[in-house]
Scaffold this motif. Structure first.
Motif, PDB file in Angstrom:
ATOM      1  N   LEU A 274       0.840  -1.207   0.000  1.00  0.00           N
ATOM      2  CA  LEU A 274       0.000   0.000   0.000  1.00  0.00           C
ATOM      3  C   LEU A 274       0.872   1.253   0.000  1.00  0.00           C
ATOM      4  O   LEU A 274       0.601   2.223  -0.716  1.00  0.00           O
ATOM      5  CB  LEU A 274      -0.912  -0.010   1.237  1.00  0.00           C
ATOM      6  N   CYS A 275       1.940   1.237   0.837  1.00  0.00           N
ATOM      7  CA  CYS A 275       2.846   2.389   0.862  1.00  0.00           C
ATOM      8  C   CYS A 275       3.463   2.629  -0.503  1.00  0.00           C
ATOM      9  O   CYS A 275       3.694   3.753  -0.939  1.00  0.00           O
ATOM     10  CB  CYS A 275       3.959   2.162   1.879  1.00  0.00           C
ATOM     11  N   GLN A 276       3.760   1.519  -1.162  1.00  0.00           N
ATOM     12  CA  GLN A 276       4.437   1.614  -2.462  1.00  0.00           C
ATOM     13  C   GLN A 276       3.472   2.128  -3.537  1.00  0.00           C
ATOM     14  O   GLN A 276       3.809   2.991  -4.318  1.00  0.00           O
ATOM     15  CB  GLN A 276       4.918   0.205  -2.848  1.00  0.00           C
ATOM     16  N   ARG A 277       2.242   1.522  -3.527  1.00  0.00           N
ATOM     17  CA  ARG A 277       1.323   1.751  -4.654  1.00  0.00           C
ATOM     18  C   ARG A 277       0.342   2.910  -4.397  1.00  0.00           C
ATOM     19  O   ARG A 277      -0.067   3.576  -5.324  1.00  0.00           O
ATOM     20  CB  ARG A 277       0.531   0.475  -4.952  1.00  0.00           C
ATOM     21  N   ILE A 278      -0.114   3.106  -3.145  1.00  0.00           N
ATOM     22  CA  ILE A 278      -1.093   4.186  -2.884  1.00  0.00           C
ATOM     23  C   ILE A 278      -0.549   5.029  -1.723  1.00  0.00           C
ATOM     24  O   ILE A 278      -1.124   5.031  -0.619  1.00  0.00           O
ATOM     25  CB  ILE A 278      -2.477   3.599  -2.515  1.00  0.00           C
ATOM     26  N   PRO A 279       0.629   5.695  -1.914  1.00  0.00           N
ATOM     27  CA  PRO A 279       1.239   6.410  -0.791  1.00  0.00           C
ATOM     28  C   PRO A 279       0.336   7.515  -0.223  1.00  0.00           C
ATOM     29  O   PRO A 279       0.287   7.717   0.979  1.00  0.00           O
ATOM     30  CB  PRO A 279       2.519   6.993  -1.378  1.00  0.00           C
ATOM     31  N   GLN A 280      -0.423   8.155  -1.111  1.00  0.00           N
ATOM     32  CA  GLN A 280      -1.254   9.280  -0.659  1.00  0.00           C
ATOM     33  C   GLN A 280      -2.255   8.819   0.384  1.00  0.00           C
ATOM     34  O   GLN A 280      -2.445   9.431   1.432  1.00  0.00           O
ATOM     35  CB  GLN A 280      -1.974   9.892  -1.879  1.00  0.00           C
ATOM     36  N   LEU A 281      -2.895   7.736   0.086  1.00  0.00           N
ATOM     37  CA  LEU A 281      -3.911   7.164   0.980  1.00  0.00           C
ATOM     38  C   LEU A 281      -3.289   6.824   2.332  1.00  0.00           C
ATOM     39  O   LEU A 281      -3.890   7.056   3.385  1.00  0.00           O
ATOM     40  CB  LEU A 281      -4.478   5.891   0.330  1.00  0.00           C
ATOM     41  N   MET A 282      -2.069   6.274   2.295  1.00  0.00           N
ATOM     42  CA  MET A 282      -1.406   5.861   3.525  1.00  0.00           C
ATOM     43  C   MET A 282      -1.029   7.088   4.358  1.00  0.00           C
ATOM     44  O   MET A 282      -1.075   7.057   5.588  1.00  0.00           O
ATOM     45  CB  MET A 282      -0.144   5.042   3.226  1.00  0.00           C
ATOM     46  N   LYS A 283      -0.659   8.178   3.659  1.00  0.00           N
ATOM     47  CA  LYS A 283      -0.324   9.391   4.402  1.00  0.00           C
ATOM     48  C   LYS A 283      -1.554   9.884   5.163  1.00  0.00           C
ATOM     49  O   LYS A 283      -1.465  10.336   6.296  1.00  0.00           O
ATOM     50  CB  LYS A 283       0.190  10.473   3.449  1.00  0.00           C
ATOM     51  N   GLU A 284      -2.690   9.751   4.505  1.00  0.00           N
ATOM     52  CA  GLU A 284      -3.931  10.178   5.166  1.00  0.00           C
ATOM     53  C   GLU A 284      -4.190   9.316   6.402  1.00  0.00           C
ATOM     54  O   GLU A 284      -4.750   9.768   7.388  1.00  0.00           O
ATOM     55  CB  GLU A 284      -5.112  10.064   4.187  1.00  0.00           C
ATOM     56  N   GLU A 285      -3.827   8.056   6.306  1.00  0.00           N
ATOM     57  CA  GLU A 285      -4.095   7.152   7.423  1.00  0.00           C
ATOM     58  C   GLU A 285      -2.871   7.040   8.352  1.00  0.00           C
ATOM     59  O   GLU A 285      -2.710   6.065   9.075  1.00  0.00           O
ATOM     60  CB  GLU A 285      -4.436   5.752   6.890  1.00  0.00           C
ATOM     61  N   ALA A 286      -1.985   8.084   8.319  1.00  0.00           N
ATOM     62  CA  ALA A 286      -0.724   8.007   9.068  1.00  0.00           C
ATOM     63  C   ALA A 286      -0.953   7.666  10.530  1.00  0.00           C
ATOM     64  O   ALA A 286      -0.205   6.895  11.132  1.00  0.00           O
ATOM     65  CB  ALA A 286       0.033   9.323   8.935  1.00  0.00           C
ATOM     66  N   SER A 287      -1.969   8.179  11.105  1.00  0.00           N
ATOM     67  CA  SER A 287      -2.198   7.959  12.544  1.00  0.00           C
ATOM     68  C   SER A 287      -2.453   6.501  12.851  1.00  0.00           C
ATOM     69  O   SER A 287      -2.247   6.042  13.975  1.00  0.00           O
ATOM     70  CB  SER A 287      -3.378   8.811  13.016  1.00  0.00           C
ATOM     71  N   LYS A 288      -2.944   5.776  11.877  1.00  0.00           N
ATOM     72  CA  LYS A 288      -3.161   4.343  12.116  1.00  0.00           C
ATOM     73  C   LYS A 288      -1.949   3.511  11.664  1.00  0.00           C
ATOM     74  O   LYS A 288      -1.577   2.523  12.296  1.00  0.00           O
ATOM     75  CB  LYS A 288      -4.418   3.876  11.356  1.00  0.00           C
ATOM     76  N   VAL A 289      -1.377   3.938  10.545  1.00  0.00           N
ATOM     77  CA  VAL A 289      -0.257   3.152   9.982  1.00  0.00           C
ATOM     78  C   VAL A 289       0.934   3.172  10.938  1.00  0.00           C
ATOM     79  O   VAL A 289       1.487   2.136  11.306  1.00  0.00           O
ATOM     80  CB  VAL A 289       0.184   3.709   8.608  1.00  0.00           C
ATOM     81  N   SER A 290       1.338   4.406  11.380  1.00  0.00           N
ATOM     82  CA  SER A 290       2.579   4.531  12.150  1.00  0.00           C
ATOM     83  C   SER A 290       2.573   3.654  13.406  1.00  0.00           C
ATOM     84  O   SER A 290       3.481   2.835  13.593  1.00  0.00           O
ATOM     85  CB  SER A 290       2.824   5.987  12.520  1.00  0.00           C
ATOM     86  N   PRO A 291       1.573   3.805  14.304  1.00  0.00           N
ATOM     87  CA  PRO A 291       1.626   2.947  15.501  1.00  0.00           C
ATOM     88  C   PRO A 291       1.572   1.464  15.128  1.00  0.00           C
ATOM     89  O   PRO A 291       2.251   0.627  15.724  1.00  0.00           O
ATOM     90  CB  PRO A 291       0.386   3.353  16.305  1.00  0.00           C
ATOM     91  N   SER A 292       0.692   1.176  14.118  1.00  0.00           N
ATOM     92  CA  SER A 292       0.520  -0.246  13.770  1.00  0.00           C
ATOM     93  C   SER A 292       1.848  -0.882  13.376  1.00  0.00           C
ATOM     94  O   SER A 292       2.161  -2.000  13.771  1.00  0.00           O
ATOM     95  CB  SER A 292      -0.481  -0.349  12.625  1.00  0.00           C
ATOM     96  N   VAL A 293       2.683  -0.125  12.619  1.00  0.00           N
ATOM     97  CA  VAL A 293       3.941  -0.700  12.118  1.00  0.00           C
ATOM     98  C   VAL A 293       5.069  -0.490  13.130  1.00  0.00           C
ATOM     99  O   VAL A 293       5.726  -1.438  13.560  1.00  0.00           O
ATOM    100  CB  VAL A 293       4.322  -0.079  10.758  1.00  0.00           C
ATOM    101  N   LEU A 294       5.276   0.750  13.536  1.00  0.00           N
ATOM    102  CA  LEU A 294       6.471   1.066  14.330  1.00  0.00           C
ATOM    103  C   LEU A 294       6.407   0.455  15.729  1.00  0.00           C
ATOM    104  O   LEU A 294       7.437   0.060  16.284  1.00  0.00           O
ATOM    105  CB  LEU A 294       6.669   2.580  14.416  1.00  0.00           C
ATOM    106  N   LEU A 295       5.218   0.348  16.288  1.00  0.00           N
ATOM    107  CA  LEU A 295       5.146  -0.227  17.640  1.00  0.00           C
ATOM    108  C   LEU A 295       5.285  -1.749  17.614  1.00  0.00           C
ATOM    109  O   LEU A 295       5.352  -2.391  18.656  1.00  0.00           O
ATOM    110  CB  LEU A 295       3.837   0.192  18.331  1.00  0.00           C
ATOM    111  N   SER A 296       5.269  -2.339  16.415  1.00  0.00           N
ATOM    112  CA  SER A 296       5.483  -3.802  16.314  1.00  0.00           C
ATOM    113  C   SER A 296       6.946  -4.143  16.068  1.00  0.00           C
ATOM    114  O   SER A 296       7.294  -5.272  15.742  1.00  0.00           O
ATOM    115  CB  SER A 296       4.665  -4.375  15.145  1.00  0.00           C
TER     116      SER A 296
END
Length: 1765
Positions: A282-304
């Motif tokens: 998703l980051c690779q193909r739809i980066p814009q969408l992921m930026k919008e969802e940064a608040s969910k993506v960041s904790p989900s990935v970085l805290l793991s």
């Protein structure tokens, strides 16, 4: 539901109620709603309904397909699996149209079954789908949308084979270029299906909770979620960019669902892994969408970030990097310092928790992405970060895994360089990096050798190189200055830790080796990271590349695939840094450090003799050998000359500190106590030599050293090191090739080979080191040249050869200890390493000696086995080298010429026994097999030619063969001789040595067998000659009568080696071989003639082939010995016409000869011999011709009577005359045999008178039987007597009529009497000689003599006047002449010749019936007075039997009863057993001839002596398990088979074909007689034997003997002529019954006697028939009596009945019963009750009373109990 319990018919089209409901629904609505799953409004209609809406749809589905599709809806896994496989097969086999009919129903089935719980079903589904696609192709298009979502999921199946099958199906449907298009076409449907699975489905909606177990439901759900996430990723990757926007909304809705984000924390690792993969995509193909969802993506990935599951980790770190790259503000949504970094730090401190190789390569890109704000304060952050990395290195897991350790070290240096590059100029950070991180890190690694494998030193060297290069190149002074400072600081601190490691008396060896390794790597950075074989994407630091480029590079490689580009880009920078020249920035500090460490170590060595410091010093000097270091080591010491050294050496030492160090220090160390492994000192020596200016200087030094200073083991190590390294070899080449070392080595070889007693005290290693040195200088080649001068190599080999040659003279014990073993090793190494260089003459001599030692027996060489084995390997290695040389090997090679000559002498010397010959042949076999490998194809042929003896040598060897072979052909009449030729004989002392002819022919045969493997053609008919000579050897052996054991062993050896008639005859050119044999046969006769006969007999050659060679009959005349023998041998194979031609040639010469001519070969003797040979093969049926010859012989007698040897002394007679007589007698024997026409009286007179006169000659000259021709004369004379005896014995009334009138009476009264009165005394005389073997030539006369004696009539035997022979104390009732006859003949049953045993048996057999009457006459003397009387059969036989029993106990005693023993015919044991069985036959014949009273006495005697028991035990060891005749198998099966019990044994003297059956048949015959004549005694023995024997005897007797005996017994009753007054006897054969009716006055008694099935072992039953006028008690008594008689008396039923009748008669006469046995007549001695008690007047049998008194220990009357007087 439609009658569940009823049987449904297969293919029944009437559906159940639910099916009908569906049909109604379809009619109303037109379709059936059909979704997959449960919980919503979905029905499970996986199968195809019979009718769906309209008839035409149903008709599209083939009935077979319908059946299969229906099966697919079943629950059973196996049913589904088979149905799916069947579906796939049908898709392949059916027409496209039929298959297309299935398509409307396929999507629903596929979508359901592709998610099946069973992985095999899923795999089979995808495979079947591929087959369907290949069949329908584009017709699948309308159904794609409903299939594609599930199809993508199937490609992401967690079961790899199923996923691969789905991918194969996808590729079969769409080529790669079309795949994005196909996905785009169905994108909405795919997204819907996948989103449904991720958001809506639960375990209970996917599977029916009522039928599927919870565990199974959950597993399916987790698998579906994993596949859905991966399928979404696949969708994103495959979709073209322009199609992505249209899906944005769908993805937005997915990302807005909290359920989706929870998958990042799911408990199942596969789901988490798939989730992170999707996030990366998703980051690779739809980066814009992921930026919008940064608040969910960041904790989900970085805290793991601390997820340490190996499945999740790679995907997680990829997602982390993509998140950092894509979402710049990701750190706003997580607390880096509190949440992320502590987790990261924990993972790194624990060494990546087993995932170092995955996590650590991501660390550099990770820290490079961290913004400045997050890392402040930088110093602390980087310090903590690197400290964590180093801490991870100390975990146990990292230390034990090379790959993990390498990953940690690599990451540490990458990060260190990155931080240094980013923060150059910031002193605090620079110091922290060097002092707090890099130096402690190196220190930790030096302490733990396990970490030293992880490429630390190489990374360090690379890091230093990059800093040094940058400091050199950098234009910016500030940067360069900073780097210089960093490097200076580094070297100071490094020096400190190195010194700390070394500066300890007990320094740790591993740390020291770490320091030396580190310094070596720092000195030579070219060994850098290339040694790491794995391809690892390395990070390169350059200033040219912008930041972004580096990120891309890392991102690409973090995809898990190392991009080639990054690898290639990395290379140039490495090679650029790795120049051989050390940059000045490094050279000085490194050298200073080395000098410091070297001096420190040196001090420790001097002061404390520390070995580890010395080793350390050695490794330092190996890498840093410079005069400066040596100078530092020597310090201020002055050069002092210890011994007077040559001027050059003194000068060199003055000039060069290295040489000075060598003499002052190193030599002392080398010559101290010998260390176990002093190689490191030799390394120092090389380091010192390295500092010399040129090779000559080095040669001076080394020459000087080996003159006195260096010990041998040091020299060995110097040379070994030179061999292992070309650099070192280059330093010492002139010295190695020099004269001083060469001479010293030659002296060493001499000393080692002749080690005397004083040196043998030294240790084993003392010698092995020196031998190793010799081996090394001989075997090591560098650039195809010896290490030392070639001339010295040759001299050393000569020394070795001399020693080996002396090995034979030593004893085995000395050899065990000798230098032979070492010489073998040295020679082996020499031969195996010599490549391309021709062997020297001395080494060929050595090779020959090695070969000779291997080819001779232990007795000669005294070598132990292990040495022989070594020698063999060595010479084979040498020969292998020899034959692979180019050029004419044979002429050049002295080894081949000399070995051939030696072999020739060996076999011709007659000094070999079997073992030696075997060894020789085995060595030759090895040699020839090596020669076969040579490229020179003639080599082997030439070699065989040089071993081949010349014709005269062959002749000489043939002459030396002993002549005993002639005995048998002479006796059998196959050859005729008229001269004495028995000059050579086996000498006693040569009993082991093989004749040279045998050895030579065996050797050459072995050679040609090897040669013919490669079809090598030999010159000059050598092949035929060799085969002919071998045939000669084999024929010679075959003709020997009683070959010695060593000759038998020789033939067995040949067979094992495949040297046999058949093998060799098949090899050569048959016609050439035959021609050769014929020529030799015509020339020499004798054995050559017999070989031709043997070849024809063994079918190696056909008669037609032979015919070609004797076509011209005239060629055989005039007769020579060769011609005569050739014709004699061919006779059996010639046609009648051919024989007639030969006879026609023979007749005329017989007519007109003078006396001299009669005896010559070309005269009467030769022609008569040929005539006899033709007659012997029954080819002359012309009576007139035979009579004509007889007349010629009679005329010879008239003209030259003195030729005929009648009653004369043979010692004066010439062999020629003997030869003629033999042929004349032979003719007369054959004449009697084959002439059918009657003879005139004069002719009979001539034959009979001559026969008797010749017999007299034979009898008178028995002392001369050792002369072969006289023995032959005796044989043929007896033969003639035998023929006459047989003729008159078989004369019938018809034949008597044609004979002259008084001939028979003359024969009986005169001639027969004459023959036997000559032969019987002759037999007694001859058998007194020592050699008794039947097969020996001396006893050849026994056969015809004994056969003649079997015809002796009884009256003539009784009237023979033999010298009186009586034995003192022998009890006998026989007259003196009979006793003498018995005492003379009986012992001959033990004679070691079968003919004598059989003849004696026949003679005694005639006497046996005469003997019992003499005992009968004296029966009165064995009265009732004697208790249990017993009488011995003839004493001569019984004493003989006792001797035989002892002999048999030795032969058979140890064998269990029932185990069959095979006695080898004509062996010593055979004669013992034969004699024993014949003796028993005589005893049983004697027993049968006796009356019943005598039999009782004899049987009592046999019982007492237990002889019969011994016999029976022996019989069950000798009788075969199956005593049927071998040939009866062919006969009709409906007849009873012939057995040894039904057929009479013919004991023939001449017939030897049946010899193997003699003993078994005779044993059966004796058992049959025993059962017949002594049934009661056998029964007694049987009943008292142990159970095992009891069963064996019972089984055997019932099966083979009982029927025969029962039949004979019943027959004898039926045919009996015995008449009983008042008793009639009848027999019934079928029921085995005998009926006896006894009548006296009015009394009638009828008895029925029943024979048992195991007769005579079982008891005979007596039953009552009619009974009139007899009381019951009396009747019972009589029945018991008869039963007792039949059971206990040794006789027939008739005899038992007679006894019983006698008893009953006596009873009626008024004689009272004995009250002990209740019988009138005693059961054993047939006496009446005579002993009366004085009190009660009752009478008893004396035998019964005796038994009564002995068993009761009282002497009272059994009835009245009064004392019996």
């Amino acid at each position: 539901m439609g009658g569940k319990n009823k049987q449904r018919t297969k293919g029944n089209l009437r559906p159940s109620n639910s099916g009908r409901a569906a049909e109604l629904l379809a009619k109303e609505q037109g379709t059936v709603p059909g979704f997959i799953g449960f919980g919503t409004s979905q029905s499970d209609l996986g199968y195809v309904p019979a009718i769906q809406g309209a008839e035409e749809i149903d008709s599209l589905v083939d009935s077979d397909f319908r059946m299969v599709l229906r099966k697919l809806s079943k629950k059973d896994v196996t049913t589904k699996l088979k149905a799916m496989q069947e579906f796939g097969t049908m898709c392949t086999e059916r027409d496209t149209e039929i298959v297309k009919g299935v398509l409307p129903y396929w999507p629903r089935i596929f979508c359901k079954i592709s998610l099946d719980h069973d992985r095999r079903v899923r795999e089979a589904t995808q495979q079947a789908f591929e087959k369907l696609i290949l069949k329908v192709k584009k017709h699948l298009a309308p159904y794609l949308k409903s299939l594609m979502g599930y199809w993508l999921m199937a490609q992401c199946d967690t079961y790899t084979p199923a996923a691969c099958a789905a991918k194969d199906a996808f590729e079969a449907a769409f080529p790669p270029s079309k795949q994005p298009e196909a996905i785009a076409f169905c994108k909405d449907e795919i997204t819907s299906v996948l989103q449904d699975h991720l958001i809506k489905e639960t375990p209970d909606t996917l599977s029916d909770p009522q039928t599927v177990a919870e565990e199974e439901r959950e597993a399916k759900f987790y698998r579906v979620v994993t596949c859905s996430l991966l399928a979404l990723k696949k969708l994103l990757c495959l979709l073209p960019d322009n199609e992505l926007d249209s899906l944005e909304e769908k993805f937005k809705s997915l990302l807005s669902q909290n359920k989706f984000w929870k998958y990042g924390k799911h408990s199942i690792p596969q789901i988490r892994s798939a989730y992170f993969e999707l996030v990366s995509a998703l980051c690779q193909r739809i980066p814009q969408l992921m930026k919008e969802e940064a608040s969910k993506v960041s904790p989900s990935v970085l805290l793991s970030i601390d997820d340490s599951d190996p499945i999740v980790c790679p995907a997680l770190w990829e997602a982390v990097l993509y998140t950092l790259t894509t979402i710049e503000d990701c750190w706003l949504h997580v607390n880096a310092k509190k949440s992320v970094f502590p987790k990261l730090s924990a993972v790194i401190r624990e060494g990546g928790r087993g995932l170092a190789t995955v996590i650590y390569p991501y660390l550099l890109p990770f820290i490079s992405k961290l913004p400045q704000t997050i890392t402040d304060p930088k110093l602390d952050f980087f310090k903590n970060f690197l400290t964590s990395v180093v801490a991870g290195l100390s975990t146990e897991r990292i230390k034990t895994s090379f790959s993990e350790c390498s990953a940690v070290i690599s990451a540490f240096f990458e990060c260190l360089r990155f931080i240094m590059q980013q923060n150059l100029g910031e002193e605090e950070i620079e110091e922290m990096l060097v002092n707090d991180q890099l130096i402690p890190f190196i220190d930790a690694v030096l302490k733990d050798p396990r970490l030293q494998d992880g490429q630390l030193f190489n990374h360090l060297a690379e890091t230093l190189s990059s800093w040094e290069t940058k400091a050199n190149v950098e234009k910016d002074d500030k940067t360069a200055h900073s780097l210089d400072k960093v490097l200076l600081n580094f070297w100071e601190r490094l020096s400190e830790i190195c010194v700390e490691k070394i500066n300890e008396p007990e320094a740790d060896v591993k740390s020291m080796s770490g320091v030396s390794d580190l310094l070596q790597v720092l000195q030579k950075p070219k060994s850098s990271l290339k040694s790491n074989k794995k391809k690892v994407g390395k990070v390169r630091f350059t200033d040219e590349l912008p930041e972004g480029n580096k990120e891309n590079e890392k991102c690409v490689s973090s995809e898990g695939e190392n991009s080639e580009g990054s690898e290639l880009m990395t290379e140039p920078s490495l090679t650029h840094n790795c120049s051989d020249l050390i940059l000045p920035l490094r050279k000085k500090p490194l050298e200073d450090l080395v000098c410091k460490l070297a001096v420190m170590s040196f001090n420790y060595v001097n002061e404390q003799k520390s070995e580890q410091h010395l080793r350390f010093l050695s490794t330092l000097l190996s890498s840093f050998s410079s005069t400066r270091v040596f100078k530092m080591l020597l310090g201020d010491e002055k050069w002092s000359v210890v011994k007077a050294k040559p001027l050059e050496i003194a000068r060199l030492a003055q000039k060069n500190p290295a040489v000075r160090f060598l003499y002052q220090k190193l030599i002392g160390w080398l010559n101290e106590d010998p260390r176990k492994e002093a190689g490191f000192l030799v390394d120092i020596l090389y380091s010192a030599l390295h500092c010399c200016d040129n090779n000559m200087e080095r040669k001076y030094v080394l020459d000087d050293l080996i003159e006195g200073d260096l010990k041998w083991n040091s020299i060995l190590q110097v040379i070994e090191k030179a061999c292992s390294s070309s650099d070192k070899h280059a330093l010492v080449t002139p010295w190695l090739k020099g004269e001083i070392i060469g001479e010293k080595l030659v002296t060493l070889a001499d000393h080692l080979c002749n080690k005397d007693l004083e040196s043998s005290v030294s240790s084993e290693s003392y010698f092995s080191e020196r031998w190793a040195l010799l081996s090394l200088v001989l075997s090591q080649h560098i650039k195809n040249d010896y290490l030392i001068g070639e001339v010295y190599v040759e001299r050393i080999i000569v020394k070795l050869h001399e020693t080996l040659s002396k090995a034979k003279e030593l004893s085995e014990a000395e050899n065990n200890d000798s230098s032979v073993s070492f010489i073998c090793d040295v020679a082996y190494n020499y031969f195996s390493s010599a490549k391309g260089c021709l062997l020297m003459p001395s080494s060929e001599d050595l090779l020959l000696t090695l070969f000779q030692l291997c080819a001779q027996s232990k007795e000669k060489t005294h070598l132990p086995d292990f040495l022989v084995c070594k020698l063999k390997n060595t010479w084979l290695c040498g020969v292998n080298l020899l034959i692979h040389q180019t050029g004419n090997t044979y002429k050049q090679s002295t080894f081949l010429c000399l070995s051939a000559l030696w072999l020739k002498n060996q076999v011709q010397s007659s000094s070999l026994d079997i073992k030696s010959l075997q060894l020789l042949l085995s060595a030759v076999d090895d040699l020839l097999n090596m020669l076969l490998e040579s490229e020179d194809t003639n080599l082997l042929g030439v070699y065989i030619g040089s071993v081949m003896p010349s014709n005269s040598e062959w002749e000489k060897m043939r002459q030396s063969l002993p002549m005993q072979w002639l005995h048998r052909p002479l006796l059998e009449g196959r050859l005729s001789l008229n001269y004495e030729c028995f000059k050579t004989d086996f000498k006693e002392q040569d009993t082991k040595k093989l004749p040279s002819h045998l050895c030579t022919s065996a050797l050459l045969s072995k050679m040609i067998l090897v040669a013919l493997k490669k079809e090598i053609v030999l010159e000059n008919n050598e092949l035929e000659k060799i085969i002919a000579e071998l045939l000669y050897s084999l024929q010679w052996y075959e003709e020997l009568d009683n070959p010695p054991i060593f000759l038998t062993g020789f033939c067995e050896m040949l067979q094992k080696m495949n040297i046999t008639y058949d093998n060799l005859c098949g090899l050569g050119n048959t016609s050439g071989l035959l021609q050769l044999l014929f020529n030799r046969s015509m020339e020499n006769g004798t054995l050559w003639s017999l070989i031709i006969a043997k070849l024809i007999l063994s079918r190696s050659v056909s008669s037609d082939e032979v015919k070609r060679h004797y076509r011209r009959k005239e060629g055989f005349f005039p007769l020579t010995e060769g011609n005569m023998h050739t014709i004699q041998s061919l006779c059996p194979f010639l046609s009648k016409e051919d024989k007639k031609e030969f006879i026609a040639q023979c007749i005329p010469p017989l007519l007109a000869w003078t006396k001299e001519d009669l005896c010559s070969t070309n005269g009467g003797f030769g022609h008569l011999a040929i005539f006899n040979s033709c007659l012997q093969t029954r080819s002359i049926d012309d009576g007139e011709l035979l009579h004509g010859i007889l007349k010629i012989l009679i005329s010879w007698k008239k003209d030259h009577e003195d030729i005929f040897l009648f009653s004369c002394n043979l010692s004066e007679v010439s062999p020629e005359i003997l030869g003629v007589n033999i042929e004349i007698i032979r003719f007369l024997s054959l004449f009697l045999k084959y002439c059918s026409s009657p003879l005139a009286e004069s002719e009979w007179d001539f034959i009979m008178c001559s026969m008797l006169a010749w017999l007299e000659t034979t009898s008178e000259n028995h002392a001369l039987y050792s002369v072969p021709l006289i023995q032959l004369f005796a044989c043929v004379s007896c033969d003639l007597a035998c023929e006459l005896s047989a003729f008159f014995d078989s004369a019938t009334l018809d034949t008597i009529g044609s004979l002259p009138v008084n001939l028979i009476s003359e024969w009986k009264e005169f001639f027969s009497q004459g023959i036997h009165s000559l032969l019987l005394p002759l037999l007694v005389t001859v058998t007194e000689s020592e050699d008794t073997s039947e097969t020996s030539f001396q006893n050849a006369v026994l056969k015809p003599m004994c056969e003649t004696l079997t015809y002796i009539p009884k009256d003539q035997l009784l009237s023979q006047k033999l010298p009186s022979r009586l034995v003192a104390g022998q009890k006998a009732n026989l007259p003196e002449y009979l006793q003498t006859l018995l005492n003379t003949l009986a012992p001959l049953l033990l004679y070691r010749a079968r003919p004598v045993q059989i003849a004696v048996y026949h003679m005694l057999y005639k006497l046996m019936p005469e003997l019992p009457q003499y005992d009968q006459d004296n029966l009165k003397s064995y009265g009732d007075e004697e208790e249990e009387p017993a009488l011995s059969p003839p004493a001569a036989l019984m004493s003989l039997l006792r001797t035989q029993e002892d002999l048999l106990e030795n032969v058979l005693g140890c064998i269990p009863v029932g185990q069959i023993v095979t006695i080898k015919p004509l062996s010593e044991d055979f004669c013992y057993v034969l004699g024993y069985l014949l003796t028993w036959k005589l005893i049983l014949t004697f027993f049968k001839a006796a009356s019943s009273q005598l039999r009782a006495l004899y049987s009592m005697y046999l019982r007492k002596t237990k002889s019969l028991n011994k016999l029976l035990y022996h019989l069950f060891r000798l009788m075969p398990e199956n005593p049927t005749y071998a040939e009866t198998a062919i006969e009709l099966s409906n007849k009873d088979p012939k057995t040894f019990f039904t057929e009479e044994l013919q004991l023939s003297i001449r017939e030897t074909a049946t010899l193997p059956y003699h003993i078994p048949h005779l044993a059966c015959s004796v058992y049959h007689m025993t059962l017949k004549d002594l049934p009661a005694m056998v029964r007694l023995w049987w009943n008292s034997s142990e159970k095992r024997v009891f069963n064996i005897v019972d089984r055997f007797t019932s099966k083979y003997v009982s029927n025969v005996l029962s039949f004979q017994e019943i027959s004898s009753v039926q045919t009996s002529t015995q008449l009983f007054n008042g008793m009639t006897v009848k027999a019934r054969a079928t029921t085995r019954e005998v009926m006896a009716t006894y009548t006296i006055e009015d009394i009638v008694i009828e008895l029925i006697i029943q024979l048992p099935s195991n007769y005579p072992l079982g008891s005979i039953t007596v039953e009552s028939g009619k009974r009139v006028g007899v009381a019951v008690q009396q009747w019972r008594n009589w029945m018991l009596q008869l039963s007792t008689y039949l059971t206990h008396q040794n006789g027939s039923i008739m005899e038992g009945l007679a006894l019983w009748k006698n008893n009953v008669d006596k009873r009626f006469e008024g004689v009272e019963d004995c009250m002990i046995c209740f019988s009138v007549i005693h059961g054993f001695n047939y006496s009446l009750p005579k002993k009366a008690c004085r009190t009660c007047k009752k009478k008893f049998h004396s035998a019964c009373l005796y038994k009564w008194f002995t068993s009761s220990n009282k002497s009272t009357c059994p009835l009245c109990r009064e004392t019996f007087f």
